[in-house]
Design a protein around this motif. Structure first.
Motif, short mmCIF file in Angstrom:
data_model
loop_
_atom_site.label_atom_id
_atom_site.label_comp_id
_atom_site.label_asym_id
_atom_site.label_seq_id
_atom_site.Cartn_x
_atom_site.Cartn_y
_atom_site.Cartn_z
N PRO A 1 47.10 14.05 43.18
CA PRO A 1 46.58 13.74 44.76
C PRO A 1 47.58 14.94 45.78
CG PRO A 1 47.15 11.74 43.79
CD PRO A 1 47.24 12.75 42.63
N GLY A 2 46.85 15.61 46.59
CA GLY A 2 47.41 16.40 47.68
C GLY A 2 47.47 17.78 47.04
N THR A 3 47.22 18.05 45.59
CA THR A 3 47.37 19.19 45.27
C THR A 3 46.34 19.99 44.19
OG1 THR A 3 49.89 19.22 45.06
CG2 THR A 3 48.94 20.89 43.74
N GLU A 4 45.68 21.01 44.44
CA GLU A 4 44.78 21.60 43.80
C GLU A 4 44.80 23.14 43.69
OE1 GLU A 4 41.64 22.72 47.38
OE2 GLU A 4 41.21 20.72 46.13
N GLY A 5 44.37 23.75 42.66
CA GLY A 5 44.47 25.04 42.29
C GLY A 5 43.04 25.65 42.09
N LEU A 6 42.84 26.95 41.80
CA LEU A 6 41.58 27.55 41.62
C LEU A 6 41.57 28.19 40.12
CD1 LEU A 6 38.93 28.93 42.78
CD2 LEU A 6 40.39 31.21 42.99
N ASN B 1 47.01 29.63 40.56
CA ASN B 1 46.08 30.03 39.87
C ASN B 1 46.05 29.29 38.49
OD1 ASN B 1 44.72 32.21 41.26
ND2 ASN B 1 46.52 33.32 41.02
N LEU B 2 44.78 28.90 37.99
CA LEU B 2 44.64 28.15 36.90
C LEU B 2 43.89 28.85 35.74
CD1 LEU B 2 43.48 24.78 38.63
CD2 LEU B 2 45.87 25.32 37.83
N ILE B 3 44.17 28.58 34.53
CA ILE B 3 43.34 29.00 33.46
C ILE B 3 43.00 27.78 32.44
CG2 ILE B 3 44.38 31.42 33.59
CD1 ILE B 3 46.09 30.48 31.16
N ARG B 4 42.09 28.19 31.58
CA ARG B 4 41.69 27.37 30.41
C ARG B 4 42.57 27.38 29.42
NH1 ARG B 4 36.17 25.53 31.18
NH2 ARG B 4 36.54 24.10 29.40
N PRO B 5 43.55 26.41 29.11
CA PRO B 5 44.45 26.77 27.88
C PRO B 5 43.72 27.00 26.66
CG PRO B 5 44.30 24.42 28.66
CD PRO B 5 43.64 25.05 29.59
N GLU B 6 42.71 26.55 26.40
CA GLU B 6 41.94 26.70 24.99
C GLU B 6 41.52 28.01 25.03
OE1 GLU B 6 39.09 24.16 27.64
OE2 GLU B 6 41.36 24.61 27.29
N LEU B 7 41.31 28.86 26.21
CA LEU B 7 40.61 29.97 26.18
C LEU B 7 41.85 31.37 26.18
CD1 LEU B 7 37.54 29.64 28.38
CD2 LEU B 7 37.76 29.60 25.89
N GLU B 8 42.94 30.61 26.44
CA GLU B 8 44.04 31.71 26.52
C GLU B 8 44.10 32.72 25.31
OE1 GLU B 8 48.63 31.56 28.42
OE2 GLU B 8 47.69 29.72 27.47
N ILE C 1 40.38 35.65 26.40
CA ILE C 1 39.59 36.31 27.70
C ILE C 1 40.78 37.01 28.22
CG2 ILE C 1 37.69 34.83 27.84
CD1 ILE C 1 39.16 33.26 29.90
N PRO C 2 40.32 38.13 29.13
CA PRO C 2 41.35 38.64 29.81
C PRO C 2 42.05 37.83 30.77
CG PRO C 2 39.51 40.06 29.88
CD PRO C 2 39.24 38.86 29.11
N PRO C 3 43.44 37.91 31.38
CA PRO C 3 44.00 37.00 32.05
C PRO C 3 43.13 37.55 33.55
CG PRO C 3 45.67 38.97 31.58
CD PRO C 3 44.37 38.93 30.52
N PRO C 4 43.35 36.30 34.48
CA PRO C 4 42.85 36.71 36.00
C PRO C 4 43.45 38.10 36.54
CG PRO C 4 44.20 34.73 36.03
CD PRO C 4 44.03 35.19 34.39
N ARG C 5 42.88 38.77 37.38
CA ARG C 5 43.57 39.71 38.44
C ARG C 5 44.67 39.08 38.93
NH1 ARG C 5 39.08 42.05 41.45
NH2 ARG C 5 38.08 39.73 41.42
N ARG C 6 45.66 39.62 39.29
CA ARG C 6 46.68 38.97 40.25
C ARG C 6 45.89 39.25 41.54
NH1 ARG C 6 51.47 38.55 38.32
NH2 ARG C 6 52.38 38.35 40.68
N GLY C 7 46.40 38.27 42.21
CA GLY C 7 45.76 37.96 43.69
C GLY C 7 44.51 37.50 43.49
N GLY C 8 43.76 37.08 42.23
CA GLY C 8 42.45 37.04 42.22
C GLY C 8 42.15 35.56 42.63
N ALA C 9 43.09 34.75 42.93
CA ALA C 9 42.99 33.36 43.54
C ALA C 9 42.37 33.36 44.98
CB ALA C 9 44.13 32.65 43.60
N SER C 10 42.41 34.59 45.70
CA SER C 10 41.89 34.74 46.94
C SER C 10 40.48 35.17 47.12
CB SER C 10 43.05 35.71 47.78
OG SER C 10 42.96 36.91 47.43
#
Length: 728
Positions: free
Chosen positions: A653-658, A696-703, A706-715
């Motif tokens: 509650p109160g916290t979310e990520g992308l 920023n979030l990732i799927r741990p089972e896909l770590e 797949i390539p990591p997200p681009r820095r700043g990709g959250a925006s």
């Protein structure tokens, strides 16, 4: 500098050094209409003590003495907290302070004195360093010494603490926090008269040393009062003692009582049977000496009735000293039969019955929250109390019929003694954050009901599952002393208390004393006698603890099902607002679960509920409200929004990520909606938290797949649409 007019009366001032501070007594300037008055100052604590006496005696079978301890809130710069904003009935502390003065001065009035005497102590200044209670006996003594009231003083009182193994005379309130002993001793030049003590399992030998230290240190105060009396004391009032039987008649009366079988009547084991037998015996005996048709029959019968009480006293003391026989047939060191029951009441949080002979107490424990703490409106430092012990002494406990009035001073005093006895073994508040109330209801009484309350209260605590550190028991000791002969009595009856020379109550664990209260009616109690009494009390205490632990070896492992639960957790101080919510919204939503919530300034949150599941649900909600995500944390989140560049996932509650579109699945994802919809649960891991607090979030089972997200990709490549800070 005090401003004075030219005709201001001059006070006579006496000073003595006590505990490194000046004790100042002045007289002749204030309250001059009183029979005796003094102003006593110690530090910035000031007491006015006055003594007065009625001109004529009253019809009473006892000394009509009243002692009042008046606390004025201006003494600490406070306005009373009551609705009327003025002082009302004395609080518990004032009552205990009055008793601390009453007990040592009462035995020193002449026997048979029936003029009303009133001693009033008014606390006019309290520096909250030097407690005023211990000044009471000294101030009252000085006022009585200067008055015309017949009184066999002087006395003085001092307090003894022990810090780092060293005795401290009259410790300040701040020093008392470090002390393992709080001992108040009142005494005369020759002897100790009264003792009141709380201790943290202090050994008996240390107590004997502390008593000797106290008696030695009070002597300069006593000498000062003797000088005051010699210089300023009024002539004592020439009162006439009440008429009594002449010695020859009394001797004949005593002799005839023994011939008729007084000894056999005195040793009837049952209290009520003995009382009835004594009444019948007295009436028959007196009829032999005062025929109904004799002249002044009523007046002479009264003289013989009073003499019979003295006959009973002398014969009982003779039996103890010469034959080692007690009223109920026990040996001097023998404890009455004990039986115990626990868990006797179905809805109390803890309950126990403790019965010793014809004394029986029901102890109950009730657990509450911080909201149940007692608010204290007196002159001390503490403003609340979370441990309460209340002692009730109804008339049926002694087979009497009386009107039920307010709580008596005796009830307050006995409850406080049991409280001091049990406090050292309570768990730390941080480990057990409950307000605890013990009630001791005396169901039968024949001596030592305060000690039975201590035992019943300890058993009720264990029955409630309160994790006390050790078992505490109490015993009342007595003494009969004639010349060089003396006998120590263990577990005294009410009759032995009334006719003996000492009432000595001792409580403690296996390892030491936790409380002590003593009233002595004779002088000459030596350290050897004191040591003997304490050793006998220790043996009795250990025997009682064995009995108690045979029924309940220790605290129950958990609280009763119907007992309240208090869950305690600590949140960062800067998160308190998140728990409260705007206008208290979050607290109200918590209370809708069926709980009460207390939040302290240091971030301690206490959740109270009789429903354990509701309490746990509330705790989880508080944890969620104050939780902070960290890189590497894994959550089972819920999709809240789907946008072209990814999905927003609520972590708690109160916290979310992308969860960026590039991190949703292996391979290229064209549309987020093909994989995730609002409401879907998805396992995610925090991979980054940027400087703006966006997650920023990732799927741990896909770590690693797949390539990591681009820095700043959250925006979303710099777009502000993707902002996803924590929302309060």
């Amino acid at each position: 500098m005090k401003e004075q007019t030219p005709n201001t009366p001059q006070a006579k001032v006496y000073e003595v050094e006590v505990g490194g501070r000046t004790l100042r007594i002045e007289t002749g300037k204030y309250a001059r209409q009183a029979s005796g008055s003094v102003l006593v100052r110690y530090g910035d604590t000031v007491i006015l003590a006055t003594a007065g006496m009625s001109k004529e005696p009253i019809e009473a079978g006892f000394l009509p003495l009243t002692v009042e301890f008046e606390e004025r809130h201006y003494a600490v710069g406070k306005i009373p907290g009551s609705f009327m904003r003025r002082e009302g009935r004395p609080g518990e502390k004032a009552i205990l302070s009055a008793r601390m003065t009453d007990r040592p001065i009462r035995p020193l009035f002449p026997k048979g004195f029936r003029h009303e005497v009133q001693v009033i102590m008014t606390v006019m200044s309290a520096d909250q360093q030097n407690p005023p209670d211990v000044l009471g006996p000294t101030a009252a003594s000085a006022a009585l010494m200067l008055s015309e009231i017949p009184w066999d003083g002087p006395i003085a009182a001092v307090r003894v603490g022990r810090i780092g193994g060293e005795f401290v005379l009259n410790p300040t309130l701040q020093q008392a926090e470090e002390s393992d002993l709080d001992l108040v001793v009142a005494g005369s030049k020759e002897a100790i008269i009264m003792v009141e003590a709380g201790a943290k399992e202090v050994p008996e030998d240390v107590l004997v040393e502390a008593l000797a230290f106290a008696h030695r240190e009070m002597q300069p105060i006593i000498a000062l009062q003797e000088r005051m009396r010699a210089e300023l004391g009024k002539p004592k009032f020439p009162w006439t003692p009440p008429e009594t039987l002449d010695e020859a008649t009394f001797a004949a009366f005593y002799r005839r009582a023994v011939e008729k079988g007084l000894t056999e009547v005195l040793t009837v084991a049952s209290k009520h049977e003995r009382s009835e037998a004594l009444d019948a015996f007295s009436a028959e005996l007196i009829a032999e000496f005062v025929p109904e048709d004799s002249e002044d029959a009523e007046a002479r019968r009264k003289l013989f009735e009073e003499a019979f009480g003295e006959v009973v006293k002398r014969e009982l003391r003779r039996l103890i000293l010469e034959e080692n026989r007690r009223a109920d047939g026990r040996r001097p060191d023998q404890i009455r039969d004990i039986w115990i029951e626990v868990d006797v009441l179905p809805r109390a949080h803890g309950s126990a019955i403790f019965t010793r002979g014809e004394t029986q107490v029901l102890g109950t424990v009730t657990l509450g929250t911080g909201r149940d703490e007692q608010i204290i409106d007196d002159l001390g430092i503490d403003d609340s109390e979370n441990f309460l012990v209340h002692y009730n002494f109804p008339p049926f406990s002694t087979g009497e019929v009386k009107r039920l009035r307010g709580v008596s001073r005796r009830e307050v005093g006995h409850g406080n003694l049991a409280k001091r006895a049990l406090r050292p073994v309570l768990p730390n508040e941080s480990d057990f954050p409950y307000t605890i109330r013990i009630v001791g209801d005396v169901l039968e009484s024949n001596g030592s009901s305060s000690m039975a309350t201590t035992c019943a209260g300890c058993l009720a605590l264990m029955d409630a599952g309160v994790p006390i550190k050790k078992t505490v028991a109490g015993i009342a000791m007595g003494l009969v002393k004639e010349g060089d002969r003396h006998v120590i009595l263990t577990d005294i009856l009410g009759l032995e208390d009334a006719l003996g020379d000492m009432d000595f109550k001792v409580t403690g664990t296996r390892d030491g004393v936790t409380a002590l209260q003593m009233d002595i009616k004779v002088g000459g109690i030596t350290s050897a006698i004191m040591r003997e009494a304490l050793e006998a009390a220790r043996k009795a205490r250990l025997a009682i603890i064995e009995k108690m632990e045979s029924v309940l070896p220790g605290p129950r492992p958990s609280l009763k099902d119907h007992a309240p639960r208090i869950l305690s957790l600590k949140v960062p101080v800067d998160k308190i607002g998140a728990v409260i919510g705007p206008g208290g919204k979050n607290v109200r939503s918590l209370e809708e679960l069926g709980v009460e919530v207390d939040i302290e300034p240091d971030g301690t949150v206490r959740i109270y509920s009789a429903d354990a599941k509701a309490a746990e649900a509330a705790r989880k909600r508080v944890e969620d409200l104050t939780r902070e995500a960290k890189v590497g944390d894994v959550f089972e989140g819920v999709v809240t929004r789907v946008v072209p560049f990814g999905a927003f996932v609520a972590l708690f509650p109160g916290t979310e990520g992308l969860l960026h579109i590039s991190q949703i699945a292996e391979g290229r994802v064209e549309r987020v909606e093909d994989h995730l919809k609002v409401g879907d649960k998805v396992r995610v891991k925090v991979s980054e938290i940027d400087a703006m607090g966006r997650i920023n979030l990732i799927r741990p089972e896909l770590e690693g797949k797949i390539p990591p997200p681009r820095r700043g990709g959250a925006s979303g490549g710099g777009s502000r649409r993707g902002g996803h800070r924590r929302r309060e």
